[in-house]
Design a protein around this motif. Structure first.
Motif, mmCIF file in Angstrom:
data_model
loop_
_atom_site.group_PDB
_atom_site.id
_atom_site.type_symbol
_atom_site.label_atom_id
_atom_site.label_comp_id
_atom_site.label_asym_id
_atom_site.label_seq_id
_atom_site.Cartn_x
_atom_site.Cartn_y
_atom_site.Cartn_z
ATOM 1 N N VAL A 1 0.850 -1.187 0.000
ATOM 2 C CA VAL A 1 0.000 0.000 0.000
ATOM 3 C C VAL A 1 0.884 1.234 0.000
ATOM 4 O O VAL A 1 1.914 1.255 0.677
ATOM 5 C CB VAL A 1 -0.920 0.055 1.251
ATOM 6 N N ASP A 2 0.533 2.248 -0.733
ATOM 7 C CA ASP A 2 1.069 3.615 -0.653
ATOM 8 C C ASP A 2 0.935 4.374 -1.960
ATOM 9 O O ASP A 2 0.334 5.419 -2.003
ATOM 10 C CB ASP A 2 2.520 3.683 -0.170
ATOM 11 N N GLY A 3 1.576 3.885 -3.047
ATOM 12 C CA GLY A 3 1.500 4.605 -4.310
ATOM 13 C C GLY A 3 2.551 5.663 -4.481
ATOM 14 O O GLY A 3 2.378 6.590 -5.289
ATOM 15 N N ALA A 4 3.660 5.564 -3.730
ATOM 16 C CA ALA A 4 4.796 6.448 -3.995
ATOM 17 C C ALA A 4 5.355 6.119 -5.373
ATOM 18 O O ALA A 4 5.227 4.996 -5.868
ATOM 19 C CB ALA A 4 5.876 6.252 -2.936
ATOM 20 N N CYS A 5 6.002 7.100 -6.008
ATOM 21 C CA CYS A 5 6.543 6.861 -7.347
ATOM 22 C C CYS A 5 7.541 5.706 -7.344
ATOM 23 O O CYS A 5 7.578 4.896 -8.282
ATOM 24 C CB CYS A 5 7.189 8.134 -7.883
ATOM 25 N N SER A 6 8.350 5.599 -6.283
ATOM 26 C CA SER A 6 9.301 4.490 -6.195
ATOM 27 C C SER A 6 8.581 3.152 -6.108
ATOM 28 O O SER A 6 9.027 2.148 -6.676
ATOM 29 C CB SER A 6 10.220 4.680 -4.985
ATOM 30 N N ASP B 1 8.441 -0.067 -8.738
ATOM 31 C CA ASP B 1 8.622 -1.468 -8.351
ATOM 32 C C ASP B 1 7.531 -2.357 -8.951
ATOM 33 O O ASP B 1 7.772 -3.520 -9.259
ATOM 34 C CB ASP B 1 8.636 -1.603 -6.830
ATOM 35 N N VAL B 2 6.314 -1.826 -9.078
ATOM 36 C CA VAL B 2 5.263 -2.573 -9.772
ATOM 37 C C VAL B 2 5.654 -2.768 -11.226
ATOM 38 O O VAL B 2 5.537 -3.867 -11.793
ATOM 39 C CB VAL B 2 3.907 -1.842 -9.665
ATOM 40 N N SER C 1 0.823 0.547 -14.202
ATOM 41 C CA SER C 1 1.940 1.291 -13.618
ATOM 42 C C SER C 1 2.198 2.585 -14.393
ATOM 43 O O SER C 1 2.630 3.583 -13.796
ATOM 44 C CB SER C 1 3.208 0.424 -13.593
ATOM 45 N N GLU C 2 1.915 2.595 -15.693
ATOM 46 C CA GLU C 2 2.095 3.831 -16.469
ATOM 47 C C GLU C 2 1.154 4.911 -15.962
ATOM 48 O O GLU C 2 1.543 6.065 -15.789
ATOM 49 C CB GLU C 2 1.858 3.563 -17.966
ATOM 50 N N TRP C 3 -0.100 4.553 -15.711
ATOM 51 C CA TRP C 3 -1.049 5.495 -15.118
ATOM 52 C C TRP C 3 -0.555 5.909 -13.737
ATOM 53 O O TRP C 3 -0.605 7.089 -13.364
ATOM 54 C CB TRP C 3 -2.434 4.849 -15.013
ATOM 55 N N GLY C 4 -0.086 4.943 -12.979
ATOM 56 C CA GLY C 4 0.391 5.228 -11.629
ATOM 57 C C GLY C 4 1.529 6.230 -11.625
ATOM 58 O O GLY C 4 1.595 7.104 -10.748
ATOM 59 N N CYS D 1 1.456 9.436 -9.196
ATOM 60 C CA CYS D 1 2.113 9.078 -7.932
ATOM 61 C C CYS D 1 2.680 10.313 -7.243
ATOM 62 O O CYS D 1 2.670 11.418 -7.778
ATOM 63 C CB CYS D 1 3.215 8.057 -8.190
ATOM 64 N N TRP D 2 3.219 10.121 -6.064
ATOM 65 C CA TRP D 2 3.802 11.205 -5.274
ATOM 66 C C TRP D 2 5.215 10.820 -4.858
ATOM 67 O O TRP D 2 5.572 9.650 -4.827
ATOM 68 C CB TRP D 2 2.935 11.493 -4.028
ATOM 69 N N GLY D 3 6.023 11.808 -4.553
ATOM 70 C CA GLY D 3 7.410 11.566 -4.158
ATOM 71 C C GLY D 3 8.328 11.547 -5.363
ATOM 72 O O GLY D 3 7.897 11.642 -6.520
ATOM 73 N N PRO D 4 9.638 11.424 -5.150
ATOM 74 C CA PRO D 4 10.611 11.422 -6.239
ATOM 75 C C PRO D 4 10.368 10.272 -7.209
ATOM 76 O O PRO D 4 10.073 9.170 -6.797
ATOM 77 C CB PRO D 4 11.960 11.255 -5.522
ATOM 78 N N LYS D 5 10.539 10.545 -8.502
ATOM 79 C CA LYS D 5 10.369 9.509 -9.526
ATOM 80 C C LYS D 5 11.717 8.898 -9.868
ATOM 81 O O LYS D 5 12.734 9.546 -9.791
ATOM 82 C CB LYS D 5 9.717 10.093 -10.775
#
Length: 337
Positions: free
Chosen positions: A257-262, A266-267, A326-329, A333-337
């Motif tokens: 769970v989270d949805g950070a860009c990192s 990973d997905v 993952s492309e949509w994500g 997403c949030w945080g550094p890519k």
């Protein structure tokens, strides 16, 4: 100047979102209370651990939305989990400076209750983000992820993606923490498994190192584990390292769970099978919308927890379960890519 209790105001704003560590304080007694000589209202933002990209995103979204409305912003940061003392001091300072609203991501579910009640007694709007207070009614509203729903999503996906003979393990965080407990229970419900039927479980600190360490311990005790829930994406990354070192890559279903860009990366790379994305920017923006309505005519948001939304991110969709790639994500997403 003596504090004055404001008369009750009408309620009834419709809002829809939540999540992060921030605090807005504001006097809502009408006139120019809480406004500078230029007539602009001041709100306070008390953030939690801005080195964490989730909280950094929430704080920035909140501040940007407030400044876009021409408001002034007071800020403070509690730098460690559980640092309620810093938050209490910050809120007291905001009350003294007659801010118009308090939006707070509480470091503790109960330690802020007294100071927040004093703020409400002076007519200040109190909003919580990311996690509710206890009782929830201490805040006029809470904007947060529905963590039960997030856990349920990845539980359903894991169930549909499991091998023929699943052996399920859970890497948790302190379950006295409300979001952690909700994710845990949501996963169990979504997967359709009882805690007693788990192959094993362990507590992590939500970090990559502790995720790896606890996964290694679980695999030593239960080498047949092939489905793993993790509290967040750093823990999932550590768990994947342990799984890979055991030669089990491609044989274990891993969710988080989270949805950070990192985490979304990973997905995309196949490290995590699916994750439930949160939207911290929506939490902050919706909190500001609620403050704006309150400043306009005293309208308060409906009480309780208002969901800021969740999206299942996976490149292996399952029938009947809505998801995004993952492309949509990576676009949301949030945080550094």
């Amino acid at each position: 100047m003596k504090n004055v209790r404001c008369a009750p105001r009408p309620t009834g704003l419709r809002v829809s979102a939540l999540t992060l560590a921030v605090a807005f304080a504001a006097v809502a007694c009408g006139g120019n209370g809480g406004a500078g000589s230029d007539g602009k209202p001041t709100i306070g933002v008390v953030a939690l651990n801005l080195s964490n990209p989730f909280f950094g995103t929430l704080e920035k979204a909140t501040e940007d939305a407030a400044k876009a409305k021409g408001w002034k912003v007071m800020k403070a940061e509690a730098k460690t989990p559980g640092d309620s003392a810093t938050q209490v001091t910050a809120i007291e300072n905001m009350i003294a400076n007659k801010v118009k609203a308090i939006v707070v991501t509480p470091a503790s579910a109960t330690a802020l209750n007294g100071v927040l009640q004093r703020a409400k007694d002076q007519g200040i709007l109190v909003l919580a983000v990311n996690a509710p207070l206890s009782p929830e009614s201490v805040a006029d509203a809470t904007f947060a992820t529905d963590n039960v729903a997030a856990g349920r999503l990845i539980g359903q996906w894991a169930k549909a993606s499991s091998p023929a003979k699943p052996r399920v393990a859970m890497l948790d965080f302190d379950l006295s923490d409300a979001p952690a407990a909700d994710r845990h229970e949501g996963f169990l419900a979504g997967y359709g498994i009882s805690k007693s039927a788990l192959a094993g479980s362990a507590l992590t600190k939500g970090t990559e190192d502790t995720g790896q360490q606890e996964m290694e311990n679980l695999l030593s005790a239960h080498p047949d584990i092939n489905v793993v829930y993790t509290i967040n994406e750093p823990a999932a990354r550590g768990a994947h390292t342990a799984i890979r070192n055991k030669g089990l890559s491609g044989k274990t279903v891993l969710v988080s769970v989270d949805g950070a860009c990192s985490g979304v990366q990973d997905v995309k790379k196949g490290v995590i099978g699916a994750t439930a994305m949160q939207f911290p920017d929506r939490m902050g923006e919706k909190a500001v919308e609620a403050v704006a309505a309150f400043l306009e005519d005293g309208t308060k948001p409906k009480g309780g927890v208002i969901d800021s939304g969740t999206a299942l991110i996976t490149d292996r969709p399952v029938e009947g379960l809505p998801s995004e790639t993952s492309e949509w994500g990576l676009e949301h997403c949030w945080g550094p890519k």
